[in-house]
Design an enzyme around this catalytic site. Structure first.
Site, PDB file in Angstrom:
ATOM      1  N   GLU A   1       2.281  58.669  55.075  1.00 29.06           N
ATOM      2  CA  GLU A   1       2.868  58.604  53.732  1.00 29.06           C
ATOM      3  C   GLU A   1       3.642  59.871  53.382  1.00 29.06           C
ATOM      4  OE1 GLU A   1      -0.668  55.771  53.628  1.00 29.06           O
ATOM      5  OE2 GLU A   1      -0.361  57.840  54.285  1.00 29.06           O
TER       6      GLU A   1
ATOM      7  N   PHE B   1     -13.315  51.151  45.806  1.00 22.52           N
ATOM      8  CA  PHE B   1     -12.840  51.609  47.113  1.00 22.52           C
ATOM      9  C   PHE B   1     -11.344  51.927  47.041  1.00 22.52           C
ATOM     10  CE2 PHE B   1     -11.010  50.482  51.331  1.00 22.52           C
ATOM     11  CZ  PHE B   1     -11.573  51.531  52.054  1.00 22.52           C
ATOM     12  N   GLN B   2     -10.991  53.102  47.490  1.00 21.66           N
ATOM     13  CA  GLN B   2      -9.617  53.600  47.517  1.00 21.66           C
ATOM     14  C   GLN B   2      -8.970  53.618  46.125  1.00 21.66           C
ATOM     15  OE1 GLN B   2      -7.368  51.628  50.667  1.00 21.66           O
ATOM     16  NE2 GLN B   2      -8.090  53.143  52.128  1.00 21.66           N
TER      17      GLN B   2
ATOM     18  N   LYS C   1      -3.251  45.653  42.101  1.00 20.44           N
ATOM     19  CA  LYS C   1      -3.091  44.573  43.079  1.00 20.44           C
ATOM     20  C   LYS C   1      -3.070  43.200  42.413  1.00 20.44           C
ATOM     21  CE  LYS C   1      -4.737  42.909  47.535  1.00 20.44           C
ATOM     22  NZ  LYS C   1      -5.655  43.136  48.685  1.00 20.44           N
TER      23      LYS C   1
ATOM     24  N   MET D   1       8.043  83.318  59.878  1.00 21.95           N
ATOM     25  CA  MET D   1       8.323  84.035  58.633  1.00 21.95           C
ATOM     26  C   MET D   1       7.123  84.862  58.188  1.00 21.95           C
ATOM     27  SD  MET D   1      10.656  84.786  56.484  1.00 21.95           S
ATOM     28  CE  MET D   1      11.968  83.565  56.375  1.00 21.95           C
TER      29      MET D   1
END
Length: 702
Positions: A162, A224-225, A274, A594
Site C-alpha cells: 500500500e 477485525f482490521q 463494506k 546523507m
C-alpha cells in the site's frame, strides 16, 4: 456522561466542512474502558457528524453580520484579501456551480437499474476522468476491486504494498498535475497509506485515497482490521470523509476530487464501509456538492492594484531575484515570459525544478542547503525577493533572520496561510501564480522595466558563478556519483522523467541532471520519505506510457540510493508484470550516505548504524564483489528484471546506453564511494556565510 468526561467540539477545518466531534478523555480512564467507550462513541458520533455537516453547509451560503458590515466598507480590507462584495459574488458563483454535470460522452452502463455501492464508487472515478488507479485488495475493499473489473474505463495497477501504491499515485500526480488515486482496505491497508498522505500534504499533491472500512454496525467495536482512519489522518489530509449513507457517495467523491485539485492541492481520504459497498442503489448524479463555504473562500483572481505594487517594486529594485517553487509548475510559460521581459535571475526550490529551464543563462539552479553558491549569494545580496509559489521552507531559508535580510519580499501564493507565515512579506498577493504572473506581464507592457536595469547585478552574480562553479573531483579509479548523473543526463539528452528516493543521490540528481521542462522531476520534498523513488517512478511510467492518456511515451528513471531503494524494492514485481519502462539507477555506497555525511562533518565520523553492508567484510575495504550486500543484480534477476553492475568509470557510459536501449524495466547498480559529500552545504540553521564548498569523508577531522 458528564461534560468534564466527554468534551465535544465542532470546528471548521478550513475546507468549509465541519470536523467530526473530537473526544477528549481524562487520563484516569483505563485502557480497556477507553477503547470500549471510544468505540461506541465513535459510532454514534459518525452518524451525528453526517447530520451536523448538512446543517453547517446549508447555512454556509448566508452572509454573517460582520461580513455584511465589511461589504459596506470594503476600503477597510487589507490589500490582499477579498472585499465583502467579492465574497458575496464568489458565494453566488459557487452556489450557481453546485449542480453536478455529467461529463461529456460518459454513459451510465447500468441505466436506471440499481447497482452496488462499489460500482457507484468506480463510476464516480469514471466521471472524474480518473482512468488510472493504484489499488491493493483486502477484505473490506474487495467489493471495489470486483467493481473495477466491471469497468471498461478504469484500469488498476496492482502494486505490491500500500505504501508503494500511494507513492505511485503521487508520482502519477506530480508528473501530470492530475489527481492521483489509490485504494486500500481497512486496518493495516489504510494505515500503510499514512506516510504517503503526509507526503502529499507537505508537497501539495492532488490525491484521492479511498479506503474500505468495516461494516457500519461494527464501527467502534474493535472489529477485525478496524482502524479509525478518518481520525488517524485528520491532521495529514486536506479533508476526509466517512461515508455513512450510500446516497452520499456521488456527492462525496465529487467533492473529494474538487477539494484535491482546487486551491492549494492536497490529499483527500474517503472511507467507505463494506456494507455501503454492498448495498444496492440508483445514484443521483445531480446531487450538488455541499462545500459552498470552501468554494467561497477560494482565492479570487488577483486585482490589478495588487499586481501594480509588484511592478512598482520591480521599478524600484536594482538587485531583484526570483525564488520559485512547486506553485509555479503550471505557470512555467508565464514565468519564462516574465523573465524575458525583466531579465531577473531565477533560483528554484527542490519542488520547483523545471518551472524555469536550467539551460537558461539566467537560471541560478537550486537555492538553499544544497543550492549553488551563486543562487544563495543572489538571495543574500538581493534588494527584492520575488517569492512565487513557495513556502519559505527551513531547508531553503536556514536561519530565517539572515535569509534575504536586505530585501523587500513579494510573496505570491495560493494559500493565505503561507503568506508571512515564516518570512514577513512586504507585498502580498493571495492567488494562483498563473493569473498573477499573467497580470504582471500585462502590466509590464504598459510599465516596462528599463532595458539593462539589472545588468550590473546579473554580472556580479555571474562573477560569483565563475568563482564558485558547481564541481566534483575527477577520479579514474572510482565512479564519482555527480559525474554518473551528469553522464546519465547526457545519454538521455535531459529528456527522461526523473524520480528519486531520499538522501545524497536525491540532491545530486537535483544538482546534476538538467531540468528544462516542468513535471519531469518527482521527489519527496517536505516529508523526505525514503522508499519514494521506485513506486513513484512506476506511477510516472503509467502516466507517460503513450497509450490512451494523450501523453507521449517517456522513459522514467529512478535515481536511487541503496538504502532508500530497499524500502520499496518489492515494486520490481510491479514494473516487470506491468511491463513498465522504468529504469532503476542505484547509487550504491553501502551506507546511508546523507547521514554519513553529517557524521563526517559534525560527529567526528562516528558511525552510528549507518553502514548497510556485511559487518565482517566491507566492500570499500576488500574491493571484492562478493562482499557487496545486498546483491541487487541477483535481486532484480529474481523478479525477472534485467540488471547489471558497474564498478569502474569506463564501464558506466556503455552500461547506461544498454539500460536505455533495453525495452521495459532495467536495474543498473552503480558502485560509488561512500566518502563523497553533497556540496555546497549550508549546515542546518546556518546562513549563506556558513556555506561549505570543499571536503569529503577522507578528511580526518573537521
Amino acid at each position: 456522561m458528564s461534560a468534564n468526561v466527554w468534551q465535544q467540539s465542532h470546528c471548521m477545518n478550513g475546507e468549509g466542512r465541519s470536523c467530526r466531534p473530537a473526544v477528549q478523555l481524562p487520563r484516569a480512564l483505563s485502557q480497556t474502558s477507553r477503547q470500549g467507550r471510544c468505540g461506541r462513541r465513535r459510532r454514534a458520533e459518525a452518524i451525528r457528524a453526517q447530520r451536523h455537516d448538512s446543517r453547517v453547509e446549508a447555512a454556509s451560503t448566508k452572509l454573517t453580520e460582520s461580513e455584511i458590515k465589511e461589504a459596506q466598507a470594503p476600503e477597510q480590507y487589507d490589500d490582499w484579501t477579498a472585499t465583502g462584495y467579492q465574497l458575496e459574488e464568489a458565494r453566488q458563483a459557487a452556489k450557481a456551480s453546485m449542480d453536478s454535470q455529467s461529463p461529456e460522452e460518459w454513459v451510465d452502463r447500468f441505466g436506471d437499474e440499481p447497482r452496488k455501492g462499489a460500482d457507484i464508487v468506480v463510476q464516480c472515478l469514471e466521471r472524474e476522468g480518473a482512468h488510472r488507479v493504484f489499488a491493493y485488495p483486502g477484505g473490506c475493499s474487495m467489493e471495489i476491486h470486483q467493481a473495477l473489473t466491471r469497468s471498461n474505463l478504469v484500469k488498476n495497477t496492482l502494486c505490491r504494498h500500500e505504501q508503494g501504491e500511494i507513492f505511485a499515485a503521487e508520482g502519477y500526480a506530480k508528473t501530470t498535475g492530475d489527481v492521483g488515486v489509490c485504494i486500500a482496505t481497512s486496518g493495516p491497508g489504510a494505515t500503510n497509506l499514512v506516510t504517503g498522505l503526509a507526503d502529499a500534504l507537505l508537497d501539495s499533491v492532488p490525491m484521492v485515497a479511498i479506503t474500505g472500512q468495516v461494516p457500519r454496525k461494527l464501527i467502534g467495536t474493535d472489529a477485525f482490521q478496524e482502524t479509525p482512519i478518518v481520525e488517524v489522518t485528520r491532521q495529514i489530509t486536506k479533508h476526509n470523509y466517512l461515508v455513512m449513507d450510500i446516497a452520499d457517495l456521488p456527492r462525496v467523491i465529487k467533492e473529494a476530487f474538487y477539494l484535491a485539485r482546487t486551491g492549494r492541492p492536497g490529499p483527500v481520504l474517503v472511507d467507505v464501509p463494506k456494507d455501503i459497498q454492498q448495498q444496492l442503489a440508483v445514484p443521483d448524479w445531480s446531487i450538488p456538492m455541499a462545500i459552498s463555504g470552501y468554494m467561497s473562500r477560494l482565492p479570487q483572481p488577483p486585482q490589478e492594484r495588487e499586481l501594480k505594487k509588484v511592478v512598482d517594486a520591480l521599478h524600484g529594485a536594482r538587485k531583484p531575484v526570483l525564488y520559485v517553487g512547486g506553485g509555479c509548475l503550471d505557470s512555467s510559460k508565464e514565468l519564462r515570459e516574465f523573465v524575458a521581459k525583466t531579465g531577473i535571475p531565477v533560483a528554484s526550490t527542490l519542488m520547483g525544478l523545471g518551472a524555469f529551464p536550467d539551460s537558461d543563462a539566467l537560471a541560478l539552479q537550486m537555492l538553499g542547503m544544497h543550492g549553488t553558491v551563486f543562487a544563495n549569494f543572489a538571495v543574500d545580496e538581493a534588494d527584492l525577493l520575488l517569492a512565487f509559489g513557495v513556502r519559505f521552507d527551513d531547508r531553503v531559508t536556514g536561519k530565517l533572520e539572515t535569509f534575504a535580510s536586505k530585501a523587500r519580499v513579494v510573496h505570491i501564493d495560493i494559500d493565505p496561510a503561507e503568506i508571512s507565515k515564516n518570512k514577513e512579506a512586504h507585498v502580498m498577493v493571495c492567488s494562483d501564480t498563473r493569473p498573477a504572473i499573467q497580470g504582471i506581464n500585462k502590466l509590464l507592457e504598459q510599465y516596462p522595466v528599463p532595458e539593462g536595469q539589472y545588468s550590473t547585478w546579473v554580472e556580479s552574480i555571474n562573477e560569483v558563478r565563475e568563482k564558485f562553479p558547481m564541481w566534483y573531483p575527477e577520479k579514474d579509479d572510482v565512479i564519482i556519483p555527480q559525474w554518473a548523473i551528469q553522464t546519465l543526463c547526457e545519454e538521455t539528452k535531459g529528456d527522461a522523467i526523473i524520480t528519486t528516493g531520499v538522501g545524497q543521490h536525491q540532491m545530486w540528481a537535483a544538482q546534476w541532471y538538467q531540468y528544462n521542462e516542468p513535471r519531469r522531476w518527482a521527489s519527496s520534498g517536505g516529508l523526505g520519505s525514503m522508499g519514494f523513488g521506485l513506486p513513484s517512478a512506476l506511477g510516472a511510467a503509467v502516466a507517460w506510457d503513450g497509450t490512451d492518456s494523450g501523453r507521449p511515451k517517456k522513459v522514467v528513471i529512478d535515481i536511487d540510493g541503496d538504502g532508500s531503494f530497499l524500502m520499496n524494492c518489492q515494486e520490481l514485481a510491479t514494473i516487470f508484470i506491468e511491463k513498465l519502462d522504468v529504469k532503476c539507477f542505484i547509487m550504491n555506497n553501502q551506507h546511508l550516505g546523507m547521514v554519513v555525511q553529517w557524521e563526517d562533518r559534525f560527529y567526528k565520523k562516528n558511525r552510528a548504524h549507518t553502514y548497510l553492508g556485511h559487518r565482517d567484510a566491507e566492500w570499500h575495504l576488500t574491493n571484492e564483489t562478493k562482499d557487496i550486500y545486498p546483491d541487487f543484480v541477483k535481486m532484480a534477476d529474481s523478479f525477472s528484471v534485467p540488471a547489471k553492475r558497474v564498478l569502474r568509470p569506463e564501464e558506466l557510459r556503455p552500461a547506461i546506453r544498454e539500460m536505455l536501449d533495453t525495452p521495459g524495466p532495467y536495474l543498473l547498480d552503480v558502485m560509488v564511494p561512500h566518502i563523497e559529500h553533497v556540496l555546497p552545504m549550508i549546515p542546518g540553521g546556518g546562513s549563506y556565510k556558513d556555506i561549505i564548498t570543499t571536503g569529503d569523508g577522507s578528511i580526518e577531522h573537521y
